[in-house]
Design an enzyme around this catalytic site. Structure first.
Site, PDB file in Angstrom:
ATOM      1  N   GLY A  63      52.934 115.535  67.704  1.00 45.77           N
ATOM      2  CA  GLY A  63      53.379 116.062  68.990  1.00 45.77           C
ATOM      3  C   GLY A  63      52.266 116.679  69.801  1.00 45.77           C
ATOM      4  O   GLY A  63      52.310 116.691  71.033  1.00 45.77           O
TER       5      GLY A  63
ATOM      6  N   GLU B 133      50.658 113.832  71.530  1.00 49.55           N
ATOM      7  CA  GLU B 133      51.583 113.384  72.572  1.00 49.55           C
ATOM      8  C   GLU B 133      51.578 114.338  73.762  1.00 49.55           C
ATOM      9  O   GLU B 133      51.602 113.912  74.918  1.00 49.55           O
ATOM     10  CB  GLU B 133      52.988 113.251  71.989  1.00 49.55           C
TER      11      GLU B 133
ATOM     12  N   GLU C   1      52.876 110.721  61.955  1.00 48.11           N
ATOM     13  CA  GLU C   1      54.303 110.827  61.646  1.00 48.11           C
ATOM     14  C   GLU C   1      54.750 109.889  60.525  1.00 48.11           C
ATOM     15  O   GLU C   1      55.664 110.205  59.764  1.00 48.11           O
ATOM     16  CB  GLU C   1      55.137 110.555  62.907  1.00 48.11           C
TER      17      GLU C   1
ATOM     18  N   ALA D 221      54.595 118.731  65.883  1.00 45.75           N
ATOM     19  CA  ALA D 221      55.874 119.421  66.019  1.00 45.75           C
ATOM     20  C   ALA D 221      56.115 120.257  64.760  1.00 45.75           C
ATOM     21  O   ALA D 221      55.566 119.980  63.694  1.00 45.75           O
ATOM     22  CB  ALA D 221      57.003 118.420  66.216  1.00 45.75           C
TER      23      ALA D 221
END
Length: 257
Positions: free
Chosen positions: A108, A111, A131, A65
């Site tokens: 992300g 994911e 993360e 992200a």
């Protein structure tokens, strides 16, 4: 439709959705996620498209992200805007979605790849949920989906340490379905998607639905659900055509009905 952060390309019944923020290693910001969701919705509504591929570039599928977009968020702001929840739109698509991953699929990006129906990985692919190194935890399903793919022990180690796994390890532990040479990743992904797209769409939808149900039910419930869907395929003209073609030793001509 023209997008700013993704490139679309149609190959017969298959559409490629290529993440296109190369200077940011395809970091996932709000604009990209919104455009990706819109492109997937359009593909689902397009009767000429039967399968979808999401990919990035040679360096990165998506390196996570967008940190610059996230760094100033508070608990209240992220909670009230339901931050990240719209990423899940990909999981509601009934058409099959393949993640074609080369380079980094981190945070992300990992994911997002796991939200797809399966992952084809280039030899250069690297997966991880780093993360924890930013003082946060995964928020788009990383702790949940990675555990289901690779088991508790490996998922716990990766999430607590933030280490990356390469493509071979990812294949061994079941995160990816196949490892492919980098230069052949897109062509092989298109071939695989085309093979699926040429099958009976109702049966493909039902098969995808049944496999996904396995992740949310006990075995006995899943088997019962599968059997009902199996029975339902006998109402399809494609079932008649498929079995007749098999008996007659010819290629079936599915009509998606």
């Amino acid at each position: 439709m023209n997008y700013e952060t993704i490139i679309t390309e149609t190959k017969g019944k298959v559409i490629l959705l290529m993440l296109n923020r190369p200077d940011q290693l395809n970091a996932l910001n709000a604009e990209l996620i919104d455009e990706l969701g819109d492109a997937i919705k359009n593909a689902e509504n397009n009767e000429n498209i039967s399968a979808i591929i999401i990919t990035g570039n040679d360096k990165a599928f998506a390196a996570g992200a967008d940190i610059k977009e996230m760094k100033d968020k508070s608990f209240a702001s992220s909670y009230m805007e339901n931050f990240i929840s719209r990423w899940e739109a990909i999981t509601f698509c009934r058409k099959p979605i393949i993640a074609a991953v080369a380079g980094y699929a981190l945070g992300g990006g990992c994911e997002l790849a796991m939200m797809c129906d399966f992952i084809l990985a280039a030899e250069s692919a690297k997966f991880g949920q780093p993360e924890i190194k930013l003082g946060i935890i995964p928020g788009a399903g990383g702790t949940q989906r990675l555990s289901r793919f690779v088991g508790k022990s490996k998922a716990m180690e990766m999430i607590l340490t933030g280490r990356m796994m390469d493509a071979d390890e990812a294949e061994r532990c079941g995160l990816v379905s196949r490892v492919i040479k980098d230069e052949e990743l897109i062509s092989e992904s298109i071939k695989t998607a085309t093979d699926i797209a040429n099958l009976s769409s109702p049966s493909v939808f039902l098969a995808k639905d049944s496999v996904n149900y396995a992740y949310n039910s006990a075995l006995s419930q899943g088997v019962e659900y599968e059997r009902k869907l199996f029975y339902s395929t006998f109402s399809l003209n494609d079932q008649k055509e498929g079995m007749e073609a098999f008996i007659e030793k010819r290629k079936p001509n599915f009509k998606n009905c």
